[in-house]
Design an enzyme around this catalytic site. Sequence first.
Site, PDB file in Angstrom:
ATOM      1  N   LYS A 181     -10.772  14.406   6.414  1.00 51.89           N
ATOM      2  CA  LYS A 181     -11.677  14.820   7.496  1.00 51.89           C
ATOM      3  C   LYS A 181     -12.136  16.244   7.262  1.00 51.89           C
ATOM      4  O   LYS A 181     -11.337  17.108   6.890  1.00 51.89           O
ATOM      5  CB  LYS A 181     -10.967  14.721   8.850  1.00 51.89           C
ATOM      6  N   HIS A 321      -4.629  13.387  17.710  1.00 49.38           N
ATOM      7  CA  HIS A 321      -4.848  14.721  17.138  1.00 49.38           C
ATOM      8  C   HIS A 321      -3.499  15.414  16.942  1.00 49.38           C
ATOM      9  O   HIS A 321      -2.535  15.133  17.643  1.00 49.38           O
ATOM     10  CB  HIS A 321      -5.690  15.526  18.126  1.00 49.38           C
ATOM     11  N   GLU A 340      -3.057  11.818  12.678  1.00 47.31           N
ATOM     12  CA  GLU A 340      -3.664  12.871  11.868  1.00 47.31           C
ATOM     13  C   GLU A 340      -2.591  13.531  10.995  1.00 47.31           C
ATOM     14  O   GLU A 340      -1.402  13.470  11.308  1.00 47.31           O
ATOM     15  CB  GLU A 340      -4.297  13.911  12.804  1.00 47.31           C
TER      16      GLU A 340
HETATM   17  O1  LIG Z   1      -9.944  22.422  14.352  1.00 46.29           O
HETATM   18  C1  LIG Z   1      -9.235  21.973  15.252  1.00 46.29           C
HETATM   19  O2  LIG Z   1      -9.148  22.499  16.383  1.00 46.29           O
HETATM   20  C2  LIG Z   1      -8.433  20.742  15.012  1.00 46.29           C
HETATM   21  C3  LIG Z   1      -9.214  19.513  15.226  1.00 46.29           C
HETATM   22  O3  LIG Z   1     -10.265  19.458  15.815  1.00 46.29           O
HETATM   23  C4  LIG Z   1      -8.695  18.266  14.654  1.00 46.29           C
HETATM   24  O4  LIG Z   1      -7.653  18.302  14.040  1.00 46.29           O
HETATM   25  O5  LIG Z   1      -9.338  17.243  14.853  1.00 46.29           O
HETATM   26 MG   LIG Z   2     -10.943  17.373  16.094  1.00 46.70          MG
END
Ligand SMILES: O=C([O-])CC(=O)C(=O)O
Ligand SMILES: [Mg+2]
Length: 389
Positions: A181, A321, A340
Amino acid sequence: MRIVEIRESTVSIASPIANAFIDFSKMTCSVVAVITDQMRDGQPIVGFGFNSNGRYGQGALMRERFIPRLMDADPDSLIDQTNDALDPHAIWTAMMTNEKPGGHGERSVAVGTIDMAVWDAVAKIAGQPLYRLLADRYRGGVADDEVWVYAAGGYYHPGKGLEGLKDEFRGYLDRGYTTCKMKIGLAPLAEDLKRIEAALEVVGDGQNLCVDANGRFDLETALAYARALEPYDLRWYEEAGDPLDYALQAELSQAYSRPMATGENLFSMQDARNLIRHGGMNPEQDVLQFDCALSYGLVEYLRTLEMMAENGWSSRRVVPHGGHQMSLNIAAGLHLGGNESYPDVFQPFGGFADDVEVRDSRVGLPDIPGVGFEAKSALIDLLRRELLS
Ligand SMILES: O=C([O-])CC(=O)C(=O)O
Ligand SMILES: [Mg+2]
């Protein structure tokens, strides 16, 4: 059986990375220890928790409200007599006494962090990995032995060009991940499309790539990205607009035919229910990303999963998440769709047990009591140093 003491501390998880909405240069994280009067090998059983990432440490709320409420409660009222254990549900109710409904925000993080430590203690007292305990209590004893995981990263980072992004993703594939991602939305659309194409050169198929806008876009921008993303057939398009703008999500869902994901910034069953009711999301293909540590913990997560089932959503559509072991246990024990993973960022909180290998984007869980913190040496060292020394 009782809780003897609850300790908390705030630690840094600062790094120079940025998503479309925030940088992490001052990011902090609360760590918590719930110390019980139960002994194992001459030592008290201690449950640990931390607040995932992306929300700052919540020590003040814990010190002022949630820890005193638990320590003032009659210890017998916090015991689950059936299982001869601490009762996470009673503990949750005690913490939330005299809290009004609505406005779910920082307090959900404080409660979620303590809740994680409580469940770790409960599983340690039972002598079971948490995911097995959850499967026994809530899924007829059937746990998943492995969980699908994807490598989250692809952040904006000063000086990181397309080659830097490709190198990062190659590193994830080398470690056994097939799906990665990346962040979008901090750069203009044309530049992000170049980044996406560079990432696709490494991961191959669009189904191996997710993109995450971190809630940055207004409707017009979200739709422009949707039109541009459609031909890539990506695994999912994440958090395009503000997490509470269900109308935006609903309109976007009409315009974009491929899977979308959101939910990491919804912190209660009620907020999750509003997404289901009003966000136009598709239970056949979309992905929900609620993070227990940020959203009042597993006690509330069980309510959220029940609400989803009532609304025709399979638990397999949830991929939390946070990239932490608590969600990994929930995924394996309560039959979620995956979890994740942050192989490189948010260390030592991100990632799984040291000797757990990722194979074909799947991981198993360590066979030790609790969440598994003791099997991740850098994390358990930090927790013990901050909370027990
Ligand atoms: O960058 C972030 O706050 C983390 C995030 O969105 C993810 O892990 O989907
Ligand atoms: Mg995110």
